[in-house]
Scaffold this active site. Sequence first.
Site, PDB file in Angstrom:
ATOM      1  N   LYS A  16       0.858  -1.186   0.000  1.00  0.00           N
ATOM      2  CA  LYS A  16       0.000   0.000   0.000  1.00  0.00           C
ATOM      3  C   LYS A  16       0.891   1.232   0.000  1.00  0.00           C
ATOM      4  O   LYS A  16       1.845   1.317   0.781  1.00  0.00           O
ATOM      5  CB  LYS A  16      -0.899   0.007   1.238  1.00  0.00           C
ATOM      6  CG  LYS A  16      -2.115   0.912   1.114  1.00  0.00           C
ATOM      7  CD  LYS A  16      -3.140   0.333   0.157  1.00  0.00           C
ATOM      8  CE  LYS A  16      -4.490   1.043   0.287  1.00  0.00           C
ATOM      9  NZ  LYS A  16      -5.491   0.471  -0.637  1.00  0.00           N
ATOM     10  N   THR A  62      -4.278  -5.091   0.782  1.00  0.00           N
ATOM     11  CA  THR A  62      -3.607  -3.800   0.954  1.00  0.00           C
ATOM     12  C   THR A  62      -4.433  -2.864   1.833  1.00  0.00           C
ATOM     13  O   THR A  62      -3.876  -1.996   2.512  1.00  0.00           O
ATOM     14  CB  THR A  62      -3.323  -3.138  -0.403  1.00  0.00           C
ATOM     15  OG1 THR A  62      -4.551  -2.853  -1.075  1.00  0.00           O
ATOM     16  CG2 THR A  62      -2.463  -4.041  -1.270  1.00  0.00           C
ATOM     17  N   ARG A 181      29.380  33.854  -9.164  1.00  0.00           N
ATOM     18  CA  ARG A 181      28.013  33.477  -9.502  1.00  0.00           C
ATOM     19  C   ARG A 181      27.275  33.090  -8.229  1.00  0.00           C
ATOM     20  O   ARG A 181      27.869  32.908  -7.168  1.00  0.00           O
ATOM     21  CB  ARG A 181      27.986  32.309 -10.486  1.00  0.00           C
ATOM     22  CG  ARG A 181      28.497  31.001  -9.906  1.00  0.00           C
ATOM     23  CD  ARG A 181      28.276  29.836 -10.856  1.00  0.00           C
ATOM     24  NE  ARG A 181      28.616  28.565 -10.221  1.00  0.00           N
ATOM     25  CZ  ARG A 181      28.394  27.376 -10.757  1.00  0.00           C
ATOM     26  NH1 ARG A 181      27.835  27.300 -11.953  1.00  0.00           N
ATOM     27  NH2 ARG A 181      28.722  26.265 -10.124  1.00  0.00           N
ATOM     28  N   ASN A 205      21.897  21.193  -9.413  1.00  0.00           N
ATOM     29  CA  ASN A 205      22.020  22.647  -9.491  1.00  0.00           C
ATOM     30  C   ASN A 205      20.644  23.302  -9.550  1.00  0.00           C
ATOM     31  O   ASN A 205      19.742  22.823 -10.237  1.00  0.00           O
ATOM     32  CB  ASN A 205      22.786  23.062 -10.751  1.00  0.00           C
ATOM     33  CG  ASN A 205      24.265  22.770 -10.643  1.00  0.00           C
ATOM     34  OD1 ASN A 205      24.818  22.756  -9.560  1.00  0.00           O
ATOM     35  ND2 ASN A 205      24.906  22.529 -11.769  1.00  0.00           N
ATOM     36  N   HIS A 207      19.713  26.901 -10.804  1.00  0.00           N
ATOM     37  CA  HIS A 207      20.414  28.004 -11.456  1.00  0.00           C
ATOM     38  C   HIS A 207      19.727  29.349 -11.214  1.00  0.00           C
ATOM     39  O   HIS A 207      18.498  29.447 -11.206  1.00  0.00           O
ATOM     40  CB  HIS A 207      20.495  27.756 -12.967  1.00  0.00           C
ATOM     41  CG  HIS A 207      21.317  26.567 -13.331  1.00  0.00           C
ATOM     42  ND1 HIS A 207      22.669  26.502 -13.117  1.00  0.00           N
ATOM     43  CD2 HIS A 207      20.966  25.383 -13.890  1.00  0.00           C
ATOM     44  CE1 HIS A 207      23.127  25.341 -13.531  1.00  0.00           C
ATOM     45  NE2 HIS A 207      22.118  24.634 -13.999  1.00  0.00           N
TER      46      HIS A 207
END
Length: 250
Positions: A16, A62, A181, A205, A207
């Site tokens: 489940k 389930t 940067r 990353n 950006h």
Amino acid sequence: MAGQPEGFNFEQRHGKQRVRVARVWKNKEGRHFFVEWNVNISLLSDCVNAYVDDDNSDIVATDTMKNTVYVKAKECSEQVSVEEFAILLAKHFTSFYHQVTHAIINIVEKPWERVYIDGQPHEHGFKLGSEKHTTEVILKKSGVIQLTSGVEGLALLKTTKSGFEGYIRDQYTALPETRERMLATEVTASWRFPDISSIKLKMPNIHFLPVNLKNKDNQTIVKFADDVYLPTDEPHGSIQASLSRFWSKM
């Protein structure tokens, strides 16, 4: 596994997913403690008859798994960690059902944090934080257990003193080198017990691109001066690393 189809190796699992449960505990002083978990359950079991003989007598429904999450949460009269709850569930499924050979429990804990008012913790007020706490328990019926914990969604950023240069340049390279940067990432980390046998990091990353705007009449509508950026995360670089002790298997 009993009842294996002749000439075949048969393994099945069912479970489940995304069972959401929240739990509140209260101490004697009236302070509340709160967790919210998203639980995923996967059971490996000896139930080949369900596939070859139309016999579901060894199948754990389930929906039963889902209900078990709420029952076990109710039974935790004392506050437990997400790892403790995952182990509790795994032990239940492997001991209560004779045909279950392995239980795999994955839980993500939503980052609710206590609210502070005038520097003091509120008794029953919470706010949503950032990174999520994760855990995975793999438990065999024999008692062998593998426990992994981690965090996901941990966003980190620094606005200066980051660069990228000295990389391979060839006929396909267009990216200019830079010594200045913005650096940002969202960390996914996991570590395996006991005694931190391994650590895995995933740090894509995020950006922040410099914004320069101009047209034929005005060459400096916006002139970048390490101040205005365009945030973007698609496409992004992917950085992953793992560190294991020699006796550990990731």
